[in-house]
Write a protein that holds these residues in place. Structure first.
Motif, PDB file in Angstrom:
ATOM      1  N   SER A 161       0.836  -1.201   0.000  1.00  0.00           N
ATOM      2  CA  SER A 161       0.000   0.000   0.000  1.00  0.00           C
ATOM      3  C   SER A 161       0.866   1.245   0.000  1.00  0.00           C
ATOM      4  CB  SER A 161      -0.900   0.000   1.243  1.00  0.00           C
ATOM      5  OG  SER A 161      -1.518   1.250   1.385  1.00  0.00           O
TER       6      SER A 161
ATOM      7  N   SER B  86       1.460   2.741   3.351  1.00  0.00           N
ATOM      8  CA  SER B  86       2.225   2.000   4.342  1.00  0.00           C
ATOM      9  C   SER B  86       3.616   2.599   4.493  1.00  0.00           C
ATOM     10  CB  SER B  86       2.337   0.523   3.912  1.00  0.00           C
ATOM     11  OG  SER B  86       3.236  -0.163   4.761  1.00  0.00           O
TER      12      SER B  86
ATOM     13  N   ARG C 288      -2.770  -3.046   6.905  1.00  0.00           N
ATOM     14  CA  ARG C 288      -3.296  -4.086   6.010  1.00  0.00           C
ATOM     15  C   ARG C 288      -3.876  -5.237   6.818  1.00  0.00           C
ATOM     16  NH1 ARG C 288      -2.378  -6.394   0.782  1.00  0.00           N
ATOM     17  NH2 ARG C 288      -2.188  -8.661   0.821  1.00  0.00           N
TER      18      ARG C 288
ATOM     19  N   GLU D  42      -9.141  -5.972  -2.690  1.00  0.00           N
ATOM     20  CA  GLU D  42      -8.265  -4.885  -2.242  1.00  0.00           C
ATOM     21  C   GLU D  42      -9.071  -3.691  -1.752  1.00  0.00           C
ATOM     22  OE1 GLU D  42      -4.695  -2.026  -4.021  1.00  0.00           O
ATOM     23  OE2 GLU D  42      -5.338  -3.818  -5.116  1.00  0.00           O
TER      24      GLU D  42
END
Length: 429
Positions: A40, A43, A121, A153
């Protein structure tokens, strides 16, 4: 060295809230694989390199907090840190009873390593997975079994044997959110294996040597599952049931959002609504009406354009045919039209070109948008080859044979329109 923990009793399954962990490498072997998906963008953990990874290594750890893909839940993302380096992990797979972590470099056995899970996540997956159990539990009470599910997702879905009515969708959503507000505990049991339904176990999972887990939502639901789950329904936040799509005959996929995804969806929907309010100069309740009005206006405009275009084509075709009679060549350039549709209509209106009628060069488009080139008539392929080989139009790609050649112009460079016209003026037929 002691054997690694089996899938079913991994640290991430025993305590799904562990974010950091220390363990030891049991084994490491080189493999060839496709590149893993990127982490991501939000992230803080390292992202996968953009280069295609042809070779990597699979690491077996004594235990792990990184969940291997299974039960409809994608694998975790995370980081393995050795005393000398830090390795991103974006693929963890189950091989029989063993979790294997893909890393870009070799890590020697017996190495002490630290693990960090991409918590954003992981928690998202826990919300979606526990939420799916809740949705399916409510559907079971309505005698609508869940045939399959997918944790996407952005949006997930459950596959059902039929489409739900709008009233049923609202009922399921209301009942799920009521359970969430009640704050019912979610817990994992490892019962006697003879008491567990093994019908949905993977074919390659050794039930005798492995661990069979049952996830409970209070007294509402009990289902075998290997995934990571929340501790309480209140952590789901809320559930939003979205649209349904038909699949495989009468089956239907009911899409849903849970937890933080609901808030993200609300933010994006609000932004889109506010943008439409501004662009359409109307209130929210008027958006649908205004879009309908614009669609009607567009249809009317397209009808008028079609009529006007037909008039233009007839006039252009007459001019081209007249030029062919006089000098056996004609040139048309339209900077406002990109594509071959207009020219195909023009050629059809001109009628069939007899041998020795001459040659016609048709070009369209401008600048970086590119355009199209169509050459018809005597020696059309030779004329087009000359245009391409002499680099009159550098971005020209296409093909043809005999009396017709057509191609795409990826980009008109400066001066090329003028060069094409000069080429036509010099052309002898």
């Amino acid at each position: 060295m002691a054997a690694s923990a089996v899938v079913g009793a991994l640290a991430c399954q025993v305590d799904s809230y562990l974010r950091n962990f220390e363990t030891t490498v049991v084994s490491c072997r080189q493999i060839k694989t496709d590149p893993p998906s990127k982490a991501s963008k939000k992230s803080k953990l390292p992202t996968t390199p953009s280069e295609t990874i042809q070779e990597c290594f699979e690491v077996e750890l004594k235990d792990t907090i990184l969940f291997p893909e299974g039960g409809g839940q994608p694998s975790d993302h995370g980081v393995i840190t050795t005393p000398d380096a830090e390795f991103p992990v974006h693929v963890i797979r189950r091989a029989l009873l063993t979790a294997l972590h893909q890393v870009p470099k070799r890590i020697e056995p017996n190495t002490l390593v630290k693990l960090e899970v991409d918590w954003k996540r992981r928690f998202d997956h826990m919300q979606q997975h526990s939420g799916q159990h809740l949705i399916s539990a409510i559907l079971d009470q309505m005698e609508v079994p869940t045939l399959a599910w997918s944790l996407g997702e952005k949006v997930s879905y459950v596959e059902l044997p039929r489409k739900l009515t709008d009233e049923e969708v609202l009922e399921v959503e209301d009942r799920c959110n009521d359970v969430i507000r009640q704050g019912i505990d979610i817990w994992v049991e490892v019962p006697d294996k003879d008491l567990v339904n093994k019908n949905n176990l993977p074919d390659d999972y050794d039930a005798e040597q492995g661990i069979l887990r049952v996830v409970h939502i209070g007294n509402l639901d009990a289902n075998p599952c290997c995934g990571t789950h929340l501790k309480n329904t209140r952590e789901m936040g809320s559930i939003a049931l979205l649209h349904q799509l038909p699949i495989r005959g009468l089956n239907s996929r009911l899409h849903f959002l849970i937890g933080d995804r609901v808030r993200e969806y609300a933010r994006k929907s609000n932004y889109l609504t506010r943008t439409l309010n501004s662009r359409l100069s109307c209130q929210t309740e008027e958006i649908e009406l205004n879009i309908g009005r614009l669609e009607s206006q567009l249809r009317d405009s397209l009808k008028r354009e079609k009529l006007w275009m037909a008039d233009v084509v007839r006039a252009e075709a007459a001019r081209v045919n007249e030029a062919l009679k006089l000098v056996k060549k004609s040139y048309v350039y339209r900077g406002d039209i990109v594509g071959l549709d207009y020219f195909n209509s023009l050629v059809a209106e001109m009628g069939k070109l007899e041998p020795n009628s001459g040659v016609v060069i048709l070009a369209s488009g401008a600048g970086k948008n590119g355009g199209a080139l169509l050459v018809i008539g005597d020696g059309a392929d030779q004329v087009a080859s000359k245009i391409r080989d002499d680099c009159i139009i550098k971005g020209l790609k296409g093909g043809g044979k005999g009396a017709k050649w057509q191609g795409k112009i990826t980009q008109w460079e400066k001066g090329e329109v003028e060069s094409l016209k000069a080429f036509f003026d010099r052309l002898e037929v």
